[in-house]
Design a protein around this motif. Structure first.
Motif, PDB file in Angstrom:
ATOM      1  N   ALA A  36       0.811  -1.281   0.110  1.00 52.06           N
ATOM      2  CA  ALA A  36       0.006   0.064   0.049  1.00 52.06           C
ATOM      3  C   ALA A  36       0.849   1.330   0.013  1.00 52.06           C
ATOM      4  O   ALA A  36       0.582   2.309  -0.773  1.00 52.06           O
ATOM      5  N   TRP A  37       1.962   1.205   0.817  1.00 45.63           N
ATOM      6  CA  TRP A  37       3.097   2.376   0.850  1.00 45.63           C
ATOM      7  C   TRP A  37       3.449   2.540  -0.468  1.00 45.63           C
ATOM      8  O   TRP A  37       3.347   3.637  -1.129  1.00 45.63           O
ATOM      9  N   GLN A  38       3.760   1.657  -1.490  1.00 44.05           N
ATOM     10  CA  GLN A  38       4.315   1.885  -2.693  1.00 44.05           C
ATOM     11  C   GLN A  38       3.360   2.400  -3.540  1.00 44.05           C
ATOM     12  O   GLN A  38       3.529   3.219  -4.343  1.00 44.05           O
ATOM     13  N   THR A  39       1.948   1.733  -3.456  1.00 40.75           N
ATOM     14  CA  THR A  39       1.113   2.043  -4.236  1.00 40.75           C
ATOM     15  C   THR A  39       0.658   3.593  -3.902  1.00 40.75           C
ATOM     16  O   THR A  39       0.455   4.213  -5.062  1.00 40.75           O
ATOM     17  N   TYR A  40       0.467   4.131  -2.975  1.00 41.49           N
ATOM     18  CA  TYR A  40       0.131   5.377  -2.455  1.00 41.49           C
ATOM     19  C   TYR A  40       1.198   6.462  -2.965  1.00 41.49           C
ATOM     20  O   TYR A  40       0.939   7.489  -3.345  1.00 41.49           O
ATOM     21  N   ARG A  41       2.251   6.114  -3.048  1.00 39.71           N
ATOM     22  CA  ARG A  41       3.660   6.744  -3.388  1.00 39.71           C
ATOM     23  C   ARG A  41       3.656   7.171  -4.719  1.00 39.71           C
ATOM     24  O   ARG A  41       3.836   8.073  -5.235  1.00 39.71           O
ATOM     25  N   ALA A  42       3.064   5.912  -5.720  1.00 37.33           N
ATOM     26  CA  ALA A  42       2.907   6.224  -6.727  1.00 37.33           C
ATOM     27  C   ALA A  42       1.663   7.029  -7.575  1.00 37.33           C
ATOM     28  O   ALA A  42       1.739   7.714  -8.341  1.00 37.33           O
ATOM     29  N   GLU A  43       0.672   6.961  -6.576  1.00 39.33           N
ATOM     30  CA  GLU A  43      -0.578   7.858  -7.002  1.00 39.33           C
ATOM     31  C   GLU A  43      -1.386   8.065  -5.643  1.00 39.33           C
ATOM     32  O   GLU A  43      -1.681   7.175  -4.996  1.00 39.33           O
ATOM     33  N   THR A  44      -1.758   9.153  -5.377  1.00 33.76           N
ATOM     34  CA  THR A  44      -2.416   9.861  -4.426  1.00 33.76           C
ATOM     35  C   THR A  44      -4.082   9.208  -4.180  1.00 33.76           C
ATOM     36  O   THR A  44      -4.633   9.377  -5.371  1.00 33.76           O
ATOM     37  N   TYR A  45      -4.465   8.752  -3.303  1.00 31.08           N
ATOM     38  CA  TYR A  45      -5.984   8.635  -3.175  1.00 31.08           C
ATOM     39  C   TYR A  45      -6.737   9.476  -2.079  1.00 31.08           C
ATOM     40  O   TYR A  45      -6.118   9.788  -1.166  1.00 31.08           O
ATOM     41  N   PRO A  46      -7.945  10.010  -2.493  1.00 26.39           N
ATOM     42  CA  PRO A  46      -8.448  10.972  -1.622  1.00 26.39           C
ATOM     43  C   PRO A  46      -8.919  10.281  -0.420  1.00 26.39           C
ATOM     44  O   PRO A  46      -8.975  10.861   0.445  1.00 26.39           O
ATOM     45  N   LEU A  47      -9.271   8.803  -0.426  1.00 27.27           N
ATOM     46  CA  LEU A  47      -9.644   8.245   0.696  1.00 27.27           C
ATOM     47  C   LEU A  47      -9.097   6.783   0.793  1.00 27.27           C
ATOM     48  O   LEU A  47      -8.818   6.382  -0.169  1.00 27.27           O
ATOM     49  N   LEU A  48      -8.733   6.681   2.094  1.00 24.74           N
ATOM     50  CA  LEU A  48      -8.043   5.451   2.370  1.00 24.74           C
ATOM     51  C   LEU A  48      -8.817   4.782   3.530  1.00 24.74           C
ATOM     52  O   LEU A  48      -9.227   5.455   4.335  1.00 24.74           O
ATOM     53  N   ILE A  49      -8.730   3.438   3.466  1.00 28.99           N
ATOM     54  CA  ILE A  49      -9.271   2.581   4.549  1.00 28.99           C
ATOM     55  C   ILE A  49      -8.402   1.581   4.986  1.00 28.99           C
ATOM     56  O   ILE A  49      -8.023   0.661   4.293  1.00 28.99           O
TER      57      ILE A  49
END
Length: 139
Positions: A36-49
């Protein structure tokens, strides 16, 4: 809205995916915080659960890492956990989360928390848009 779900329990992850997809959200799911850390660093998400208890890095450490990034305020973060109580809520908020869900996730409560988070995301983006317009007018 793009939503990143981080949940190691496959059944819970699938249930969250189905509920969010049914109301039109675009879902990305990860079973652990490292991916998830790698995914988020590649693309920001407005909402995370985020699940709190994950193999390896836990959800609160992931939350702290996200909040340490320059785009730290671009996302609303909900932490889901079976831990209940004021001390746990305080711990979640201190890690940088915006809200807290107890597991198993109650469908009605989830819908309420989700509506609140969606409104917070809309408000956040509206404030950013207005700030950008103000900066443009002043330059």
């Amino acid at each position: 809205m793009k939503v990143l779900i981080v949940e190691d329990e496959r059944l819970t992850r699938r249930l969250l995916e189905q509920r969010l997809q049914a109301i039109g959200h675009e879902i990305t799911s990860c079973a652990d915080a490292e991916s998830a850390w790698q995914t988020y660093r590649a693309e920001t998400y407005p909402l995370l659960i985020l699940d709190w208890i994950l193999p390896g890095m836990d959800g609160l450490e992931l939350c702290r890492r996200i909040r340490a990034l320059p785009q730290r305020d671009h996302s609303m973060i909900l932490v889901a956990t079976s831990r209940i109580g004021e001390d746990h809520l305080q711990t979640v908020l201190e890690a940088g989360a915006d809200d807290y869900l107890t597991k198993p996730v109650d469908s009605g409560l989830f819908q309420i928390r989700l509506k609140i988070a969606e409104q917070q995301v809309r408000d956040l983006y509206e404030r950013k848009r207005a700030a950008g317009q103000t900066a443009t007018m002043l330059s």
